[in-house]
Design an enzyme around this catalytic site. Structure first.
Site, PDB file in Angstrom:
ATOM      1  N   GLU A  73       0.798  -1.311   0.079  1.00 13.52           N
ATOM      2  CA  GLU A  73       0.012   0.082   0.163  1.00 13.52           C
ATOM      3  C   GLU A  73       0.952   1.340   0.087  1.00 13.52           C
ATOM      4  O   GLU A  73       0.240   2.331   0.079  1.00 13.52           O
ATOM      5  CB  GLU A  73      -1.034  -0.027   1.331  1.00 13.52           C
ATOM      6  N   HIS A  92      -2.031   4.931   7.886  1.00 15.71           N
ATOM      7  CA  HIS A  92      -3.317   3.961   7.148  1.00 15.71           C
ATOM      8  C   HIS A  92      -3.234   2.740   8.246  1.00 15.71           C
ATOM      9  O   HIS A  92      -2.485   2.166   8.563  1.00 15.71           O
ATOM     10  CB  HIS A  92      -2.978   3.439   5.683  1.00 15.71           C
ATOM     11  N   HIS A  94      -6.302  -0.395   9.655  1.00 17.54           N
ATOM     12  CA  HIS A  94      -7.430  -1.158   9.712  1.00 17.54           C
ATOM     13  C   HIS A  94      -8.181  -1.208  10.806  1.00 17.54           C
ATOM     14  O   HIS A  94      -8.602  -2.331  11.325  1.00 17.54           O
ATOM     15  CB  HIS A  94      -6.925  -2.634   9.101  1.00 17.54           C
ATOM     16  N   TYR A 119     -12.842  18.316  18.445  1.00 19.69           N
ATOM     17  CA  TYR A 119     -11.306  17.854  18.023  1.00 19.69           C
ATOM     18  C   TYR A 119     -11.609  17.050  16.655  1.00 19.69           C
ATOM     19  O   TYR A 119     -10.599  16.917  15.843  1.00 19.69           O
ATOM     20  CB  TYR A 119     -10.676  17.007  19.125  1.00 19.69           C
ATOM     21  N   HIS A 159     -12.078  -1.415   4.157  1.00 22.43           N
ATOM     22  CA  HIS A 159     -10.741  -1.281   4.146  1.00 22.43           C
ATOM     23  C   HIS A 159     -10.223  -0.555   5.555  1.00 22.43           C
ATOM     24  O   HIS A 159      -9.714  -1.249   6.401  1.00 22.43           O
ATOM     25  CB  HIS A 159     -10.224  -0.930   3.023  1.00 22.43           C
TER      26      HIS A 159
END
Length: 210
Positions: A73, A92, A94, A119, A159
């Site tokens: 990725e 990134h 999951h 926030y 994802h």
């Protein structure tokens, strides 16, 4: 920071995210921008057990310069950096609650999560969701590059989130804020929660410009 400092900081944040349950197994990846490319976590490596010396160094064209084979990725990170010229770090994950939201059939793909907290508005803001593609797919990279022109974070369907910020600490904090807001959303979505108004959101952006 020196490249060595950045490598150690990636490992530190990776272990912290893993130990606190924001990611599991060998999922998720972290990167930081360098003048000649990026540092990005290697493929099939647990974020909780990163060796700073083996973190991948990749040129802007994707060529591996040093370290282990990069995450499949890494292409998402490279694409997002092209659209986020002022951002120097990307996370990134999951993460459970964000992925759960990305699997729901009845959400607004233009802006997935409501403005539940100040926030979240300050650190994430708008969160578009992109269609599902297999991990590492070049079509997904193109979608990320397009969406990142207008948003610092995007949610990948079925994802997980990918979040950019001006430095690694801020990217991690924003990713954590996104995950906690996804959790709040799942807790409250059937109870008509009170959200911040558009005026309140504009005020936050004026007080705390990104």
């Amino acid at each position: 920071m020196s490249e060595r400092d950045l490598r150690e900081r990636i490992a530190m944040h990776g272990q912290s995210l893993f130990d606190r349950g924001f990611t599991c197994g060998s999922s998720g990846n972290i990167s930081v921008r360098l003048p000649d490319g990026i540092l990005v976590t290697p493929t099939n490596v647990c974020l909780g057990r990163l060796d700073p010396d083996r973190i991948s160094k990749v040129k802007w064209d994707g060529t591996l310069v040093a370290g282990d084979k990069p995450s499949k990725e890494a292409v998402l990170h490279l694409s997002m950096y092209r659209s986020r010229e002022k951002d120097d770090a990307i996370v990134h994950l999951h993460s459970t609650y964000s992925v759960a939201v990305s699997c729901l059939p009845d959400i607004d793909s233009a802006n997935v999560l409501p403005a539940l907290t100040a926030y979240y508005v300050m650190r994430v803001g708008t969160l578009p969701m992109l269609p599902y593609f297999p991990p590492g797919d070049q079509k997904l990279a193109a979608e990320v590059e397009r969406a990142a022109l207008d948003a610092r974070a995007v949610l990948l369907a079925n994802h997980g989130p990918i979040v950019a910020a001006t430095d690694l600490d801020k990217a991690v904090y924003a990713t954590e804020e996104l995950e906690e807001t996804a959790k709040l959303y799942l807790l409250l979505r059937d109870r008509s929660p009170r959200c911040l108004t558009d005026e309140q959101c504009r005020d936050l952006h004026e007080r705390f410009p990104s």
